[in-house]
Motif scaffolding. Structure first.
Motif, PDB file in Angstrom:
ATOM      1  N   UNK A  29       0.838  -1.235   0.011  1.00 42.56           N
ATOM      2  CA  UNK A  29      -0.013  -0.132   0.009  1.00 42.56           C
ATOM      3  C   UNK A  29       0.907   1.076  -0.057  1.00 42.56           C
ATOM      4  N   UNK A  30       2.171   1.348   0.649  1.00 40.22           N
ATOM      5  CA  UNK A  30       2.729   2.614   0.881  1.00 40.22           C
ATOM      6  C   UNK A  30       4.140   2.270   0.088  1.00 40.22           C
ATOM      7  N   UNK A  31       4.680   1.319  -0.090  1.00 38.52           N
ATOM      8  CA  UNK A  31       5.959   1.039  -0.434  1.00 38.52           C
ATOM      9  C   UNK A  31       7.055   1.676   0.646  1.00 38.52           C
ATOM     10  N   UNK A  32       6.366   1.871   1.678  1.00 39.70           N
ATOM     11  CA  UNK A  32       7.244   2.468   2.894  1.00 39.70           C
ATOM     12  C   UNK A  32       7.757   3.525   2.705  1.00 39.70           C
ATOM     13  N   UNK A  33       6.884   4.546   1.808  1.00 38.71           N
ATOM     14  CA  UNK A  33       7.618   5.859   1.452  1.00 38.71           C
ATOM     15  C   UNK A  33       6.939   6.819   2.519  1.00 38.71           C
ATOM     16  N   UNK A  34       7.757   7.926   3.006  1.00 45.40           N
ATOM     17  CA  UNK A  34       7.455   8.826   4.123  1.00 45.40           C
ATOM     18  C   UNK A  34       6.269   9.786   3.077  1.00 45.40           C
ATOM     19  N   UNK A  35       5.151   9.990   3.814  1.00 46.07           N
ATOM     20  CA  UNK A  35       4.385  11.150   3.356  1.00 46.07           C
ATOM     21  C   UNK A  35       4.298  12.150   4.440  1.00 46.07           C
ATOM     22  N   UNK A  36       3.875  13.419   4.259  1.00 43.99           N
ATOM     23  CA  UNK A  36       3.591  14.373   5.271  1.00 43.99           C
ATOM     24  C   UNK A  36       3.285  13.686   6.754  1.00 43.99           C
ATOM     25  N   UNK A  37       3.675  14.032   7.940  1.00 46.26           N
ATOM     26  CA  UNK A  37       3.099  13.460   9.150  1.00 46.26           C
ATOM     27  C   UNK A  37       1.738  13.700   9.251  1.00 46.26           C
ATOM     28  N   UNK A  38       0.954  12.545   9.865  1.00 50.68           N
ATOM     29  CA  UNK A  38      -0.445  12.637  10.148  1.00 50.68           C
ATOM     30  C   UNK A  38      -0.657  14.002  11.022  1.00 50.68           C
ATOM     31  N   UNK A  39      -1.664  14.551  11.037  1.00 53.43           N
ATOM     32  CA  UNK A  39      -2.155  15.847  11.677  1.00 53.43           C
ATOM     33  C   UNK A  39      -1.045  16.934  11.851  1.00 53.43           C
ATOM     34  N   UNK A  40       0.013  16.734  10.756  1.00 57.34           N
ATOM     35  CA  UNK A  40       0.934  17.531  10.720  1.00 57.34           C
ATOM     36  C   UNK A  40       1.752  17.782  11.763  1.00 57.34           C
ATOM     37  N   UNK A  41       2.116  16.571  12.543  1.00 57.82           N
ATOM     38  CA  UNK A  41       2.889  16.547  13.958  1.00 57.82           C
ATOM     39  C   UNK A  41       3.882  15.508  13.814  1.00 57.82           C
ATOM     40  N   UNK A  42       5.168  15.918  13.722  1.00 60.12           N
ATOM     41  CA  UNK A  42       6.239  15.145  13.523  1.00 60.12           C
ATOM     42  C   UNK A  42       6.062  14.069  14.849  1.00 60.12           C
ATOM     43  N   UNK A  43       5.858  14.429  15.779  1.00 62.44           N
ATOM     44  CA  UNK A  43       5.426  13.432  16.978  1.00 62.44           C
ATOM     45  C   UNK A  43       5.067  12.141  16.504  1.00 62.44           C
ATOM     46  N   UNK A  44       3.996  12.231  15.631  1.00 62.92           N
ATOM     47  CA  UNK A  44       3.151  10.903  15.237  1.00 62.92           C
ATOM     48  C   UNK A  44       4.154   9.943  14.896  1.00 62.92           C
ATOM     49  N   UNK A  45       5.262  10.304  14.201  1.00 61.13           N
ATOM     50  CA  UNK A  45       6.227   9.212  13.534  1.00 61.13           C
ATOM     51  C   UNK A  45       7.029   8.666  15.073  1.00 61.13           C
ATOM     52  N   UNK A  46       7.296   9.375  15.953  1.00 65.09           N
ATOM     53  CA  UNK A  46       7.723   8.788  17.243  1.00 65.09           C
ATOM     54  C   UNK A  46       6.875   7.698  17.795  1.00 65.09           C
ATOM     55  N   UNK A  47       5.535   8.161  17.780  1.00 70.86           N
ATOM     56  CA  UNK A  47       4.691   7.142  18.359  1.00 70.86           C
ATOM     57  C   UNK A  47       4.454   5.821  17.529  1.00 70.86           C
ATOM     58  N   UNK A  48       4.664   6.208  16.225  1.00 71.43           N
ATOM     59  CA  UNK A  48       4.420   5.167  15.384  1.00 71.43           C
ATOM     60  C   UNK A  48       5.722   4.080  15.504  1.00 71.43           C
ATOM     61  N   UNK A  49       6.880   4.734  15.488  1.00 67.91           N
ATOM     62  CA  UNK A  49       7.753   3.811  15.875  1.00 67.91           C
ATOM     63  C   UNK A  49       7.776   2.873  17.214  1.00 67.91           C
ATOM     64  N   UNK A  50       7.318   3.714  18.396  1.00 65.34           N
ATOM     65  CA  UNK A  50       6.985   2.921  19.597  1.00 65.34           C
ATOM     66  C   UNK A  50       5.897   1.946  19.422  1.00 65.34           C
ATOM     67  N   UNK A  51       5.041   2.041  18.596  1.00 61.77           N
ATOM     68  CA  UNK A  51       3.959   0.870  18.424  1.00 61.77           C
ATOM     69  C   UNK A  51       4.580  -0.064  17.530  1.00 61.77           C
ATOM     70  N   UNK A  52       5.339   0.139  16.781  1.00 59.36           N
ATOM     71  CA  UNK A  52       6.019  -1.078  15.883  1.00 59.36           C
ATOM     72  C   UNK A  52       6.836  -1.916  17.021  1.00 59.36           C
TER      73      UNK A  52
END
Length: 167
Positions: A29-52
């Motif tokens: 679905x994504x080819x694991x390519x980065x899009x702009x962060x959800x909710x325009x918050x870079x912190x969402x990426x850190x939360x994503x890493x924590x969930x993984x």
């Protein structure tokens, strides 16, 4: 020999189910390519890493417990012979499903892709229906009072704060 076949079967099912559901499909679905962060918050990426990072070890641990303690696999065609009530199962009844969805949501947040959030939500809904309609009745029939005690004391989706200890 039974433990060896359980380990082999669990490893094979791990490749077929979680690796496809939480790896191959999100990648396609994504080819694991980065899009702009959800909710325009870079912190969402850190939360994503924590969930993984939280989901992957729980997934591997639960699969190992099915093989080594339950003498079977998470696959319905080769179920465990013993009810597994150790490890994460002391906190929640469905850690494998929770881990798979956590990894998918983690990727959604990390890569900024709403499609993965929808996919994760639909997959969780599928898991819920499968658990309620098939898994729980089957476990009740197979393990009787032992499963009823487990079901009564350990929540289906939201983990308890303290570990449950089977009598």
């Amino acid at each position: 020999m039974q433990r060896v076949s359980a380990v082999f079967g669990s490893a094979l099912f791990f490749l077929v189910a979680p690796c496809v559901l939480a790896g191959l499909i999100p990648w396609s679905m994504t080819r694991w390519e980065f899009r702009p962060p959800l909710f325009d918050l870079d912190a969402t990426r850190a939360v994503g890493i924590l969930l993984i990072v939280a989901g992957l070890p729980g997934l591997v641990d639960s699969f190992a417990r099915f093989a080594l303690q339950g003498l079977g696999t998470p696959a319905p065609i080769a179920p465990t012979q013993k009810l597994v009530v150790t490890g994460l199962y002391r906190y929640v009844r469905n850690p494998i499903y929770i881990a798979v969805v956590a990894v998918i949501f983690g990727q959604a947040l990390l890569f900024g892709d709403w499609r993965l959030l929808w996919y994760g939500a639909l997959l969780w809904l599928f898991f819920h229906v499968f658990v309620v309609m098939y898994e729980e009745p089957t476990l009740k029939q197979t393990f009787g009072a032992e499963y009823e005690s487990f079901r009564t004391n350990v929540p289906r989706w939201i983990p308890r704060l303290t570990p449950w200890r089977a009598v």
